[in-house]
Design a protein around this motif. Structure first.
Motif, PDB file in Angstrom:
ATOM      1  N   LEU A  23     -21.781  40.734 -11.732  1.00  0.00           N
ATOM      2  CA  LEU A  23     -22.461  40.425 -10.474  1.00  0.00           C
ATOM      3  C   LEU A  23     -21.452  40.041  -9.393  1.00  0.00           C
ATOM      4  O   LEU A  23     -21.685  39.150  -8.573  1.00  0.00           O
ATOM      5  CB  LEU A  23     -23.508  39.319 -10.680  1.00  0.00           C
ATOM      6  CG  LEU A  23     -24.701  39.699 -11.563  1.00  0.00           C
ATOM      7  CD1 LEU A  23     -25.658  38.538 -11.723  1.00  0.00           C
ATOM      8  CD2 LEU A  23     -25.426  40.924 -11.009  1.00  0.00           C
ATOM      9  N   HIS A  24     -20.334  40.755  -9.426  1.00  0.00           N
ATOM     10  CA  HIS A  24     -19.254  40.524  -8.451  1.00  0.00           C
ATOM     11  C   HIS A  24     -18.364  41.763  -8.484  1.00  0.00           C
ATOM     12  O   HIS A  24     -17.782  42.086  -9.531  1.00  0.00           O
ATOM     13  CB  HIS A  24     -18.472  39.263  -8.830  1.00  0.00           C
ATOM     14  CG  HIS A  24     -17.484  38.833  -7.785  1.00  0.00           C
ATOM     15  ND1 HIS A  24     -16.280  39.470  -7.602  1.00  0.00           N
ATOM     16  CD2 HIS A  24     -17.538  37.828  -6.871  1.00  0.00           C
ATOM     17  CE1 HIS A  24     -15.614  38.864  -6.634  1.00  0.00           C
ATOM     18  NE2 HIS A  24     -16.387  37.869  -6.163  1.00  0.00           N
ATOM     19  N   PHE A  25     -18.267  42.477  -7.361  1.00  0.00           N
ATOM     20  CA  PHE A  25     -17.538  43.744  -7.337  1.00  0.00           C
ATOM     21  C   PHE A  25     -16.052  43.545  -7.573  1.00  0.00           C
ATOM     22  O   PHE A  25     -15.398  44.369  -8.216  1.00  0.00           O
ATOM     23  CB  PHE A  25     -17.788  44.464  -6.010  1.00  0.00           C
ATOM     24  CG  PHE A  25     -19.074  45.239  -5.980  1.00  0.00           C
ATOM     25  CD1 PHE A  25     -19.073  46.614  -6.116  1.00  0.00           C
ATOM     26  CD2 PHE A  25     -20.288  44.591  -5.843  1.00  0.00           C
ATOM     27  CE1 PHE A  25     -20.263  47.339  -6.102  1.00  0.00           C
ATOM     28  CE2 PHE A  25     -21.472  45.290  -5.836  1.00  0.00           C
ATOM     29  CZ  PHE A  25     -21.465  46.677  -5.968  1.00  0.00           C
ATOM     30  N   GLY A  26     -15.496  42.454  -7.067  1.00  0.00           N
ATOM     31  CA  GLY A  26     -14.072  42.204  -7.260  1.00  0.00           C
ATOM     32  C   GLY A  26     -13.728  41.999  -8.721  1.00  0.00           C
ATOM     33  O   GLY A  26     -12.766  42.588  -9.239  1.00  0.00           O
ATOM     34  N   ARG A  27     -14.496  41.147  -9.400  1.00  0.00           N
ATOM     35  CA  ARG A  27     -14.240  40.899 -10.822  1.00  0.00           C
ATOM     36  C   ARG A  27     -14.503  42.149 -11.656  1.00  0.00           C
ATOM     37  O   ARG A  27     -13.788  42.426 -12.628  1.00  0.00           O
ATOM     38  CB  ARG A  27     -15.106  39.749 -11.324  1.00  0.00           C
ATOM     39  CG  ARG A  27     -14.696  38.381 -10.804  1.00  0.00           C
ATOM     40  CD  ARG A  27     -15.347  37.265 -11.624  1.00  0.00           C
ATOM     41  NE  ARG A  27     -16.794  37.285 -11.554  1.00  0.00           N
ATOM     42  CZ  ARG A  27     -17.505  36.621 -10.662  1.00  0.00           C
ATOM     43  NH1 ARG A  27     -16.898  35.883  -9.740  1.00  0.00           N
ATOM     44  NH2 ARG A  27     -18.829  36.669 -10.670  1.00  0.00           N
ATOM     45  N   ALA A  28     -15.538  42.913 -11.304  1.00  0.00           N
ATOM     46  CA  ALA A  28     -15.838  44.137 -12.039  1.00  0.00           C
ATOM     47  C   ALA A  28     -14.693  45.136 -11.903  1.00  0.00           C
ATOM     48  O   ALA A  28     -14.297  45.784 -12.879  1.00  0.00           O
ATOM     49  CB  ALA A  28     -17.138  44.752 -11.524  1.00  0.00           C
ATOM     50  N   ALA A  29     -14.145  45.270 -10.691  1.00  0.00           N
ATOM     51  CA  ALA A  29     -13.031  46.184 -10.478  1.00  0.00           C
ATOM     52  C   ALA A  29     -11.807  45.741 -11.271  1.00  0.00           C
ATOM     53  O   ALA A  29     -11.107  46.559 -11.882  1.00  0.00           O
ATOM     54  CB  ALA A  29     -12.701  46.253  -8.982  1.00  0.00           C
ATOM     55  N   LEU A  48     -29.965  50.226  -7.587  1.00  0.00           N
ATOM     56  CA  LEU A  48     -29.722  49.474  -8.809  1.00  0.00           C
ATOM     57  C   LEU A  48     -29.241  48.056  -8.539  1.00  0.00           C
ATOM     58  O   LEU A  48     -29.543  47.139  -9.303  1.00  0.00           O
ATOM     59  CB  LEU A  48     -28.679  50.194  -9.679  1.00  0.00           C
ATOM     60  CG  LEU A  48     -29.041  51.618 -10.121  1.00  0.00           C
ATOM     61  CD1 LEU A  48     -27.859  52.268 -10.811  1.00  0.00           C
ATOM     62  CD2 LEU A  48     -30.249  51.590 -11.044  1.00  0.00           C
ATOM     63  N   LEU A  49     -28.500  47.882  -7.462  1.00  0.00           N
ATOM     64  CA  LEU A  49     -27.915  46.582  -7.133  1.00  0.00           C
ATOM     65  C   LEU A  49     -28.224  46.233  -5.684  1.00  0.00           C
ATOM     66  O   LEU A  49     -28.068  47.076  -4.793  1.00  0.00           O
ATOM     67  CB  LEU A  49     -26.390  46.598  -7.336  1.00  0.00           C
ATOM     68  CG  LEU A  49     -25.884  46.789  -8.765  1.00  0.00           C
ATOM     69  CD1 LEU A  49     -24.390  47.075  -8.775  1.00  0.00           C
ATOM     70  CD2 LEU A  49     -26.185  45.549  -9.600  1.00  0.00           C
ATOM     71  N   GLU A  50     -28.672  45.012  -5.465  1.00  0.00           N
ATOM     72  CA  GLU A  50     -28.850  44.498  -4.112  1.00  0.00           C
ATOM     73  C   GLU A  50     -27.569  43.778  -3.714  1.00  0.00           C
ATOM     74  O   GLU A  50     -27.106  42.890  -4.415  1.00  0.00           O
ATOM     75  CB  GLU A  50     -30.026  43.516  -4.060  1.00  0.00           C
ATOM     76  CG  GLU A  50     -31.380  44.156  -4.302  1.00  0.00           C
ATOM     77  CD  GLU A  50     -31.872  44.981  -3.120  1.00  0.00           C
ATOM     78  OE1 GLU A  50     -31.149  45.036  -2.095  1.00  0.00           O
ATOM     79  OE2 GLU A  50     -32.959  45.572  -3.228  1.00  0.00           O
ATOM     80  N   ARG A  51     -26.982  44.177  -2.589  1.00  0.00           N
ATOM     81  CA  ARG A  51     -25.714  43.614  -2.160  1.00  0.00           C
ATOM     82  C   ARG A  51     -25.903  42.844  -0.862  1.00  0.00           C
ATOM     83  O   ARG A  51     -26.547  43.330   0.065  1.00  0.00           O
ATOM     84  CB  ARG A  51     -24.678  44.717  -1.945  1.00  0.00           C
ATOM     85  CG  ARG A  51     -24.536  45.697  -3.116  1.00  0.00           C
ATOM     86  CD  ARG A  51     -24.009  47.034  -2.607  1.00  0.00           C
ATOM     87  NE  ARG A  51     -23.771  48.024  -3.647  1.00  0.00           N
ATOM     88  CZ  ARG A  51     -24.681  48.832  -4.140  1.00  0.00           C
ATOM     89  NH1 ARG A  51     -25.935  48.756  -3.717  1.00  0.00           N
ATOM     90  NH2 ARG A  51     -24.371  49.722  -5.072  1.00  0.00           N
ATOM     91  N   THR A  52     -25.370  41.640  -0.821  1.00  0.00           N
ATOM     92  CA  THR A  52     -25.301  40.876   0.425  1.00  0.00           C
ATOM     93  C   THR A  52     -23.858  40.445   0.610  1.00  0.00           C
ATOM     94  O   THR A  52     -22.999  40.695  -0.242  1.00  0.00           O
ATOM     95  CB  THR A  52     -26.223  39.641   0.388  1.00  0.00           C
ATOM     96  OG1 THR A  52     -25.697  38.692  -0.547  1.00  0.00           O
ATOM     97  CG2 THR A  52     -27.641  40.005  -0.021  1.00  0.00           C
ATOM     98  N   SER A  53     -23.588  39.778   1.708  1.00  0.00           N
ATOM     99  CA  SER A  53     -22.223  39.316   1.963  1.00  0.00           C
ATOM    100  C   SER A  53     -21.801  38.243   0.975  1.00  0.00           C
ATOM    101  O   SER A  53     -20.605  37.988   0.795  1.00  0.00           O
ATOM    102  CB  SER A  53     -22.104  38.769   3.390  1.00  0.00           C
ATOM    103  OG  SER A  53     -23.016  37.703   3.580  1.00  0.00           O
ATOM    104  N   ARG A  54     -22.784  37.618   0.293  1.00  0.00           N
ATOM    105  CA  ARG A  54     -22.444  36.499  -0.598  1.00  0.00           C
ATOM    106  C   ARG A  54     -22.644  36.783  -2.079  1.00  0.00           C
ATOM    107  O   ARG A  54     -21.993  36.186  -2.927  1.00  0.00           O
ATOM    108  CB  ARG A  54     -23.278  35.269  -0.217  1.00  0.00           C
ATOM    109  CG  ARG A  54     -22.936  34.713   1.152  1.00  0.00           C
ATOM    110  CD  ARG A  54     -23.617  33.384   1.359  1.00  0.00           C
ATOM    111  NE  ARG A  54     -23.216  32.756   2.618  1.00  0.00           N
ATOM    112  CZ  ARG A  54     -23.620  31.559   3.020  1.00  0.00           C
ATOM    113  NH1 ARG A  54     -24.448  30.864   2.261  1.00  0.00           N
ATOM    114  NH2 ARG A  54     -23.211  31.068   4.167  1.00  0.00           N
ATOM    115  N   ASN A  55     -23.576  37.667  -2.410  1.00  0.00           N
ATOM    116  CA  ASN A  55     -23.791  37.880  -3.837  1.00  0.00           C
ATOM    117  C   ASN A  55     -24.281  39.291  -4.122  1.00  0.00           C
ATOM    118  O   ASN A  55     -24.596  40.057  -3.213  1.00  0.00           O
ATOM    119  CB  ASN A  55     -24.774  36.841  -4.405  1.00  0.00           C
ATOM    120  CG  ASN A  55     -26.101  36.850  -3.666  1.00  0.00           C
ATOM    121  OD1 ASN A  55     -26.639  37.914  -3.359  1.00  0.00           O
ATOM    122  ND2 ASN A  55     -26.639  35.667  -3.386  1.00  0.00           N
ATOM    123  N   VAL A  56     -24.336  39.590  -5.430  1.00  0.00           N
ATOM    124  CA  VAL A  56     -24.827  40.864  -5.936  1.00  0.00           C
ATOM    125  C   VAL A  56     -25.918  40.543  -6.962  1.00  0.00           C
ATOM    126  O   VAL A  56     -25.754  39.643  -7.780  1.00  0.00           O
ATOM    127  CB  VAL A  56     -23.696  41.672  -6.603  1.00  0.00           C
ATOM    128  CG1 VAL A  56     -24.236  42.978  -7.163  1.00  0.00           C
ATOM    129  CG2 VAL A  56     -22.565  41.933  -5.617  1.00  0.00           C
TER     130      VAL A  56
END
Length: 296
Positions: free
Chosen positions: A17-23, A48-56
């Motif tokens: 639930l975090h693009f940086g950590r997933a990458a 599939l994923l709701e993205r905001t500036s603060r969370n996924v």
């Protein structure tokens, strides 16, 4: 049709639930990971994923898709491992879930036996309550679960691997310490540290049945979920507690253990569970080893 690489990107992002950590987990940068997930959503024609500036966050469709995406990724990894076993003798990896209490005795014995007998199989251990293990087995997050009954899932096969007695943990100075064996009647109207229904339902329901059958009504002064916390309260002199036999091996000072009369004599059960359709080639030898190590 979507690609396996897109599924891997989605599974990593859904679990982190975090693009940086997933990458980082996939050893890639964030932009291509995000593009792969966008392509996957375009192919499926769903978000599939709701993205905001603060969370996924996962959408309802994303939660459902994650179950099957994990299975596809695990099946692909299993096929790769099977080929490598032939070419390189690589025995693969098995993910195992276990309850906290099974971590006191059975799991250490099993791990020691696996390291000696199957040194090329990597073990991934995850401490989880039974409900979380069931979900993890269904989604392919773990291959084997050490769980409490009942296990009412047609997708699973199960095997009894441990049964044990209940014992009474007594604080220093408790007059019942003079008895070698205690009866349920010894707790009528007496203070007792009890298991919480939420988080320790298996042991909570077991003790409720035990006392109801004996016509006994203890005074439940605290409800907790973890056995080591329960024994800490006994050590502090709060009250007695009833715990599985394996917990006596934790060696809390100023805590004495006495056998409790029950019917059956060994009412605490632990089962090994696995999915019938699990294609992990390392699963079968690990199951066999567990059957040999266990003492039901």
């Amino acid at each position: 049709m979507f690609e396996l690489s897109q599924l891997r990107c989605f599974v990593a992002a859904a679990e982190e639930l975090h693009f940086g950590r997933a990458a980082q987990r996939l050893n890639m940068t964030q932009s291509p990971l995000s593009r792969q997930i966008q392509l996957l959503e375009r192919i499926l024609d769903v978000t599939l994923l709701e993205r905001t500036s603060r969370n996924v966050a996962l959408t309802p469709a994303g939660r459902v898709f994650l179950i099957e995406a994990r299975r596809i990724v695990r099946l692909a990894e299993s096929a790769q491992l099977a080929a490598r076993r032939v070419a390189k003798g690589d025995a693969g990896k098995v993910a195992i879930g276990f309850t906290a209490v099974s971590g006191y005795s059975l799991v250490p014995q099993f791990v020691a036996a696996a390291r000696a007998a199957l040194p090329n199989i990597e073990l991934e251990l995850r401490e989880m309550v039974t409900g979380d293990q069931v979900d993890a087995l269904l989604t392919g997050l773990i291959d084997i679960g050490f769980v409490r009954p009942p296990i009412d899932r047609h997708e699973f096969e199960t095997m009894l691997v441990l049964d044990e007695a209940l014992v009474v943990a007594l604080p220093a100075g408790d007059p019942r310490a003079g008895q070698s064996v205690l009866e349920p009647a010894d707790f009528d109207g007496q203070p007792l540290i009890m298991y919480a229904r939420q988080g320790a339902g298996y042991f909570h329901d077991m003790l409720v049945r035990l006392f109801d059958d004996a016509g006994v009504a203890p005074d439940y002064i605290q409800h907790v979920t973890q056995i080591h916390s329960m024994l800490g309260l006994v050590q502090a002199g709060l009250a007695a507690a009833i715990v599985p036999e394996a917990a006596a091996g934790l060696h809390f000072t100023d805590v004495q253990f006495r056998r409790l009369t029950t019917a059956p004599e060994r009412p605490v059960e632990l089962y090994m569970a696995w999915r019938r359709d699990n294609a992990n080639p390392a699963l079968a030898p690990m199951r066999r080893l567990c059957a040999e190590t266990a003492r039901p």
